[in-house]
Design a protein around this motif. Structure first.
Motif, PDB file in Angstrom:
ATOM      1  N   GLU A 291       0.996  -1.154   0.193  1.00 30.21           N
ATOM      2  CA  GLU A 291       0.193   0.032  -0.080  1.00 30.21           C
ATOM      3  C   GLU A 291       1.040   1.282   0.090  1.00 30.21           C
ATOM      4  O   GLU A 291       0.656   2.301   0.632  1.00 30.21           O
ATOM      5  N   GLU A 292       1.994   1.376  -0.584  1.00 28.57           N
ATOM      6  CA  GLU A 292       2.778   2.584  -0.490  1.00 28.57           C
ATOM      7  C   GLU A 292       3.092   2.974   0.909  1.00 28.57           C
ATOM      8  O   GLU A 292       3.301   4.122   0.889  1.00 28.57           O
ATOM      9  N   THR A 293       3.618   1.999   1.761  1.00 28.79           N
ATOM     10  CA  THR A 293       3.489   2.571   3.127  1.00 28.79           C
ATOM     11  C   THR A 293       4.830   3.512   3.188  1.00 28.79           C
ATOM     12  O   THR A 293       6.013   3.201   2.579  1.00 28.79           O
ATOM     13  N   GLU A 294       4.727   4.346   4.217  1.00 27.51           N
ATOM     14  CA  GLU A 294       5.931   5.067   4.389  1.00 27.51           C
ATOM     15  C   GLU A 294       6.322   4.787   5.798  1.00 27.51           C
ATOM     16  O   GLU A 294       7.393   5.314   6.421  1.00 27.51           O
ATOM     17  N   ALA A 295       5.960   3.700   6.275  1.00 24.94           N
ATOM     18  CA  ALA A 295       6.389   3.302   7.853  1.00 24.94           C
ATOM     19  C   ALA A 295       7.479   2.548   7.689  1.00 24.94           C
ATOM     20  O   ALA A 295       7.931   1.779   7.076  1.00 24.94           O
ATOM     21  N   ALA A 296       8.421   3.107   8.695  1.00 23.86           N
ATOM     22  CA  ALA A 296       9.860   2.697   8.933  1.00 23.86           C
ATOM     23  C   ALA A 296       9.862   1.382   9.628  1.00 23.86           C
ATOM     24  O   ALA A 296       9.218   1.101  10.328  1.00 23.86           O
ATOM     25  N   PRO A 297      11.036   0.389   9.130  1.00 25.99           N
ATOM     26  CA  PRO A 297      11.088  -0.918   9.596  1.00 25.99           C
ATOM     27  C   PRO A 297      11.329  -0.581  11.426  1.00 25.99           C
ATOM     28  O   PRO A 297      10.893  -1.466  12.248  1.00 25.99           O
ATOM     29  N   LEU A 298      11.824   0.721  11.677  1.00 28.48           N
ATOM     30  CA  LEU A 298      11.884   0.807  13.158  1.00 28.48           C
ATOM     31  C   LEU A 298      10.811   0.715  14.061  1.00 28.48           C
ATOM     32  O   LEU A 298      11.030   0.146  15.055  1.00 28.48           O
ATOM     33  N   ILE A 299       9.604   1.019  13.308  1.00 26.90           N
ATOM     34  CA  ILE A 299       8.399   0.795  14.059  1.00 26.90           C
ATOM     35  C   ILE A 299       8.252  -0.634  14.737  1.00 26.90           C
ATOM     36  O   ILE A 299       7.966  -0.841  15.677  1.00 26.90           O
ATOM     37  N   TRP A 300       8.426  -1.597  13.825  1.00 35.87           N
ATOM     38  CA  TRP A 300       8.434  -2.995  14.526  1.00 35.87           C
ATOM     39  C   TRP A 300       9.898  -3.649  15.039  1.00 35.87           C
ATOM     40  O   TRP A 300       9.337  -4.474  15.892  1.00 35.87           O
ATOM     41  N   GLU A 301      10.863  -2.734  14.954  1.00 35.50           N
ATOM     42  CA  GLU A 301      12.075  -3.226  15.593  1.00 35.50           C
ATOM     43  C   GLU A 301      12.210  -2.452  16.924  1.00 35.50           C
ATOM     44  O   GLU A 301      12.889  -3.178  17.970  1.00 35.50           O
ATOM     45  N   ASP A 302      11.551  -1.502  17.244  1.00 32.78           N
ATOM     46  CA  ASP A 302      11.579  -0.738  18.497  1.00 32.78           C
ATOM     47  C   ASP A 302      10.272  -0.267  18.671  1.00 32.78           C
ATOM     48  O   ASP A 302       9.680   0.964  18.798  1.00 32.78           O
ATOM     49  N   ARG A 303       9.242  -1.203  18.934  1.00 32.06           N
ATOM     50  CA  ARG A 303       7.880  -1.190  19.154  1.00 32.06           C
ATOM     51  C   ARG A 303       7.506  -0.316  20.514  1.00 32.06           C
ATOM     52  O   ARG A 303       6.870   0.492  20.524  1.00 32.06           O
ATOM     53  N   ALA A 304       8.448  -0.371  21.419  1.00 28.32           N
ATOM     54  CA  ALA A 304       8.084   0.401  22.708  1.00 28.32           C
ATOM     55  C   ALA A 304       8.472   1.885  22.534  1.00 28.32           C
ATOM     56  O   ALA A 304       8.049   2.809  22.936  1.00 28.32           O
ATOM     57  N   GLY A 305       9.513   2.121  21.587  1.00 26.94           N
ATOM     58  CA  GLY A 305       9.973   3.562  21.281  1.00 26.94           C
ATOM     59  C   GLY A 305       8.764   4.151  20.464  1.00 26.94           C
ATOM     60  O   GLY A 305       8.618   5.175  20.726  1.00 26.94           O
ATOM     61  N   PHE A 306       8.352   3.371  19.422  1.00 24.93           N
ATOM     62  CA  PHE A 306       7.281   4.007  18.618  1.00 24.93           C
ATOM     63  C   PHE A 306       5.990   4.405  19.712  1.00 24.93           C
ATOM     64  O   PHE A 306       5.445   5.338  19.481  1.00 24.93           O
ATOM     65  N   ASP A 307       5.747   3.246  20.357  1.00 23.36           N
ATOM     66  CA  ASP A 307       4.427   3.438  21.181  1.00 23.36           C
ATOM     67  C   ASP A 307       4.731   4.659  22.159  1.00 23.36           C
ATOM     68  O   ASP A 307       3.701   5.606  22.257  1.00 23.36           O
ATOM     69  N   ALA A 308       5.936   4.804  22.765  1.00 31.45           N
ATOM     70  CA  ALA A 308       6.125   6.088  23.528  1.00 31.45           C
ATOM     71  C   ALA A 308       6.229   7.094  22.862  1.00 31.45           C
ATOM     72  O   ALA A 308       5.683   8.301  23.262  1.00 31.45           O
ATOM     73  N   ALA A 309       6.606   7.318  21.439  1.00 32.22           N
ATOM     74  CA  ALA A 309       6.517   8.485  20.654  1.00 32.22           C
ATOM     75  C   ALA A 309       5.072   8.978  20.427  1.00 32.22           C
ATOM     76  O   ALA A 309       4.674  10.107  20.394  1.00 32.22           O
ATOM     77  N   ILE A 310       4.147   7.825  20.192  1.00 37.60           N
ATOM     78  CA  ILE A 310       2.753   8.092  20.050  1.00 37.60           C
ATOM     79  C   ILE A 310       2.020   8.554  21.356  1.00 37.60           C
ATOM     80  O   ILE A 310       1.384   9.664  21.516  1.00 37.60           O
TER      81      ILE A 310
END
Length: 149
Positions: A86-105
């Protein structure tokens, strides 16, 4: 009514429902739609902060409400298996650092909640509050988004 017409209405309805079910199960499309709304709201706030539009606390509140809604849904729209497509712009880091991503949100959500709770009546007074919201928004993009070229 001919049997063909009787059959075509249920078939059309089934096709419609099937296509909607597929679209409804597409987290990439859902998160892209949410981000389109966030982008439009960010333009409202950004224009005011840059002096391109008069400060309007009601419009800012509306934009922040869009941010709040997105922050509340965004984390669940990045399940395993949606790293591509779907032409995602999501970086792999979202899944590699899920805790960091959740903290950013969460940081963005907290800044948004604080802004909504005490939104000042003037741009000068609102800039620090809105600046925090926008910095948190940009910080997530810097780390967890791949910019299209």
């Amino acid at each position: 009514m001919s049997s063909m017409k009787k059959l075509s209405i249920p078939v059309a309805l089934l096709l419609f429902l099937s296509l909607n079910a597929v679209a409804g199960d597409n987290p990439q499309a859902k998160r892209q739609d949410l981000m389109k709304d966030v982008r439009e709201s960010a333009k409202v706030i950004g224009g005011m902060m840059r002096g391109q539009a008069d400060y309007d606390a009601a419009a800012v509140s509306e934009a922040l409400t869009v941010f709040k809604k997105a922050a509340g849904k965004f984390g669940e729209l990045f399940p395993e298996g949606t790293e591509s497509g779907e032409e995602t712009e999501a970086a792999p880091l979202i899944w590699e650092d899920r805790a960091g991503f959740d903290a950013a949100i969460a940081a963005w959500a907290d800044a948004t909640d604080a802004a909504l709770a005490g939104l000042p009546d003037t741009l000068d007074a609102a800039k620090p509050v809105l600046g925090s919201v926008m910095r948190n928004c940009k910080g997530c993009h810097d780390d967890y988004r791949i910019e299209k070229e």
